[in-house]
Design an enzyme around this catalytic site. Structure first.
Site, PDB file in Angstrom:
ATOM      1  N   LYS A  92       0.755  -1.129  -0.083  1.00  8.51           N
ATOM      2  CA  LYS A  92       0.096   0.114   0.016  1.00  8.51           C
ATOM      3  C   LYS A  92       0.993   1.038  -0.047  1.00  8.51           C
ATOM      4  O   LYS A  92       0.294   2.431  -0.334  1.00  8.51           O
ATOM      5  CB  LYS A  92      -1.063  -0.111   1.223  1.00  8.51           C
ATOM      6  CG  LYS A  92      -0.075   0.266   2.565  1.00  8.51           C
ATOM      7  CD  LYS A  92      -1.331   0.306   3.514  1.00  8.51           C
ATOM      8  CE  LYS A  92      -0.813   0.697   5.097  1.00  8.51           C
ATOM      9  NZ  LYS A  92      -1.732   0.823   6.165  1.00  8.51           N
ATOM     10  N   ASP A  93       2.299   1.138   0.444  1.00 10.49           N
ATOM     11  CA  ASP A  93       2.966   2.256   0.456  1.00 10.49           C
ATOM     12  C   ASP A  93       3.806   2.510  -1.160  1.00 10.49           C
ATOM     13  O   ASP A  93       4.301   3.684  -1.260  1.00 10.49           O
ATOM     14  CB  ASP A  93       4.005   2.226   1.302  1.00 10.49           C
ATOM     15  CG  ASP A  93       3.721   2.279   2.637  1.00 10.49           C
ATOM     16  OD1 ASP A  93       2.693   2.819   3.097  1.00 10.49           O
ATOM     17  OD2 ASP A  93       4.421   1.882   3.693  1.00 10.49           O
ATOM     18  N   ARG A 148      -8.407   8.598   4.324  1.00 13.95           N
ATOM     19  CA  ARG A 148      -9.287   7.523   4.204  1.00 13.95           C
ATOM     20  C   ARG A 148     -10.057   7.110   5.551  1.00 13.95           C
ATOM     21  O   ARG A 148     -11.245   6.893   5.434  1.00 13.95           O
ATOM     22  CB  ARG A 148      -8.577   6.179   3.595  1.00 13.95           C
ATOM     23  CG  ARG A 148      -9.313   5.102   3.372  1.00 13.95           C
ATOM     24  CD  ARG A 148      -8.483   3.831   3.208  1.00 13.95           C
ATOM     25  NE  ARG A 148      -7.635   3.599   4.215  1.00 13.95           N
ATOM     26  CZ  ARG A 148      -7.840   2.779   5.161  1.00 13.95           C
ATOM     27  NH1 ARG A 148      -9.025   2.283   5.580  1.00 13.95           N
ATOM     28  NH2 ARG A 148      -6.777   2.444   5.780  1.00 13.95           N
ATOM     29  N   ARG A 149      -9.253   6.885   6.547  1.00 14.29           N
ATOM     30  CA  ARG A 149     -10.099   6.327   7.888  1.00 14.29           C
ATOM     31  C   ARG A 149     -10.667   7.641   8.464  1.00 14.29           C
ATOM     32  O   ARG A 149     -11.767   7.445   8.860  1.00 14.29           O
ATOM     33  CB  ARG A 149      -8.931   6.098   8.745  1.00 14.29           C
ATOM     34  CG  ARG A 149      -8.095   4.633   8.200  1.00 14.29           C
ATOM     35  CD  ARG A 149      -7.080   4.167   9.379  1.00 14.29           C
ATOM     36  NE  ARG A 149      -6.448   2.785   8.973  1.00 14.29           N
ATOM     37  CZ  ARG A 149      -5.180   2.658   9.204  1.00 14.29           C
ATOM     38  NH1 ARG A 149      -4.478   3.637   9.293  1.00 14.29           N
ATOM     39  NH2 ARG A 149      -4.492   1.428   8.654  1.00 14.29           N
ATOM     40  N   ARG A 178       1.382   9.603  14.165  1.00 16.38           N
ATOM     41  CA  ARG A 178       2.368   9.266  13.466  1.00 16.38           C
ATOM     42  C   ARG A 178       3.554   8.522  14.217  1.00 16.38           C
ATOM     43  O   ARG A 178       3.331   8.463  15.569  1.00 16.38           O
ATOM     44  CB  ARG A 178       3.174  10.693  12.845  1.00 16.38           C
ATOM     45  CG  ARG A 178       2.633  11.111  11.689  1.00 16.38           C
ATOM     46  CD  ARG A 178       3.430  10.362  10.574  1.00 16.38           C
ATOM     47  NE  ARG A 178       4.696  10.729  10.109  1.00 16.38           N
ATOM     48  CZ  ARG A 178       5.672   9.819   9.824  1.00 16.38           C
ATOM     49  NH1 ARG A 178       5.170   8.558   9.536  1.00 16.38           N
ATOM     50  NH2 ARG A 178       6.910  10.127   9.524  1.00 16.38           N
ATOM     51  N   ARG A 203       2.529   4.633  18.460  1.00 16.59           N
ATOM     52  CA  ARG A 203       1.156   4.801  18.043  1.00 16.59           C
ATOM     53  C   ARG A 203       0.355   3.965  19.393  1.00 16.59           C
ATOM     54  O   ARG A 203      -0.362   4.686  19.931  1.00 16.59           O
ATOM     55  CB  ARG A 203       0.876   4.208  16.926  1.00 16.59           C
ATOM     56  CG  ARG A 203       1.360   4.889  15.709  1.00 16.59           C
ATOM     57  CD  ARG A 203       1.027   4.228  14.521  1.00 16.59           C
ATOM     58  NE  ARG A 203       1.511   5.072  13.191  1.00 16.59           N
ATOM     59  CZ  ARG A 203       1.139   5.297  12.134  1.00 16.59           C
ATOM     60  NH1 ARG A 203      -0.229   5.188  11.991  1.00 16.59           N
ATOM     61  NH2 ARG A 203       1.578   6.152  11.261  1.00 16.59           N
ATOM     62  N   CYS A 220      -1.683   7.847  -2.581  1.00  9.86           N
ATOM     63  CA  CYS A 220      -1.806   7.242  -1.690  1.00  9.86           C
ATOM     64  C   CYS A 220      -2.317   7.546   0.020  1.00  9.86           C
ATOM     65  O   CYS A 220      -3.041   6.778   0.618  1.00  9.86           O
ATOM     66  CB  CYS A 220      -0.652   6.383  -1.130  1.00  9.86           C
ATOM     67  SG  CYS A 220       0.085   5.365  -2.509  1.00  9.86           S
TER      68      CYS A 220
END
Length: 321
Positions: A78-79, A126-127, A144, A150, A237
């Site tokens: 996904k990156d 997106r989230r 981050r 996190r 992305c």
């Protein structure tokens, strides 16, 4: 004894764990392999990812392949930017981990149990968009850092919950921390979430053929469809775009069982006020065509205007997986 295949990876615990699965698969196939840690500017920066730039977590790994410091690199798929990288090829997409998002919350709470105003950490537009669309009145805050940092913000009392890719938690033996795996009907994951990309030099035909044995065709097809959605939307992305494709059992015209690809996607305004959704089912071999068709439907319904102003071009999270 042949020289070990040098497997390049970022230095985080999660990245090393992911690359370790590829190293172990190569060893199991009879080929010596070892990890080579490549430090990336993305790992050193605490700036929001949309300010760091395209490919911040992958560019140095790709440079290491070109410089012959590593033979292959393992990326969180996904990156990766959707455009092909000249001179390099993604030789394998191994079997995917759970693609869904996961909630880790204090006191074992689920999304529906979090009180209005609860502080939920995520930096992925997106989230953010899909959370706000749920109308739960949550206070969504930037997030981050690596996985440990996190999660530590909950323990420190700075946040009530964080949303992360379930794959990263599973791969680092933190599944027990998950208080809810979020249904894709509520939150579609990022395109290619939970999948790995194993990349090497295009001209090294022997190595490409060797690595290709690690490829999982179903995962490869699903990820191809999801990334085709993103590419057709010309979205970075970090854009508020979710997509999920799955190979499913179906029935052909003659009544015989067949496998098909079910693809779902969503584009959203970051404030959550509008979420556009589309889906298709079709032959697995038509993965990219299905993805582009879904994107075209979303564009026809105004997805480009909906996402206008959302920063794009960088990975949606600093944590692969």
């Amino acid at each position: 004894m042949p020289d070990p295949i040098r497997v390049g990876t970022r230095g985080s615990v999660l990245a090393r764990t992911q690359a370790g699965t590829v190293r172990d698969a190569l060893i199991a196939a009879g080929h010596p392999a070892e990890l080579v840690i490549i430090s990336t500017s993305g790992d050193k920066s605490m700036s929001p990812v949309e300010k760091i730039g395209v490919g911040v977590f992958t560019a140095e790994l790709r440079e290491a392949i070109r410089d012959d410091r590593v033979d292959v690199a393992v990326h969180s798929f996904k990156d990766l930017p959707t455009a092909a990288e000249p001179g390099l090829t993604i030789a394998a997409v191994p079997p995917r981990a759970d693609a869904r998002d996961a909630l880790v919350a204090r006191d074992g709470m689920t999304l529906g149990e979090l009180p209005p105003g609860a502080r939920v950490g995520t930096s992925a537009p997106r989230r953010v968009a899909q959370l706000r669309a749920l109308g739960l009145g949550l206070d969504v805050q930037p997030l981050r850092g690596n996985l440990e940092r996190r999660l530590g913000r909950i323990d420190a009392g700075e946040l009530d919950a964080v949303i992360l890719a379930r794959a990263g938690l599973d791969r680092t033996d933190r599944t027990g921390l998950i208080t809810e795996t979020i249904d894709p009907l509520q939150m579609l994951p990022a395109p290619a979430q939970g999948a790995l990309a194993v990349e090497c030099r295009s001209g090294d035909e022997a190595l490409v053929a060797l690595v290709r044995r690690l490829d999982d065709p179903d995962t490869h097809a699903a990820v191809a469809a999801e990334r085709a959605v993103l590419a057709r939307l010309e979205a970075g992305c970090t854009a508020p775009v979710g997509a999920l494709a799955e190979v499913v059992d179906s029935t052909g015209p003659d009544g015989a069982p067949v496998l098909e690809l079910s693809v779902r996607a969503a584009a959203a305004a970051e404030d959550g006020g509008v979420v556009l959704r589309a889906s298709r089912v079709g032959p697995v071999a038509d993965a990219e065509t299905l993805g582009r068709a879904i994107a075209d439907e979303l564009l026809a319904r105004g997805a480009a205007d909906l996402m206008a102003g959302t920063p794009g071009g960088a990975p949606e999270s600093g944590v692969p997986g």
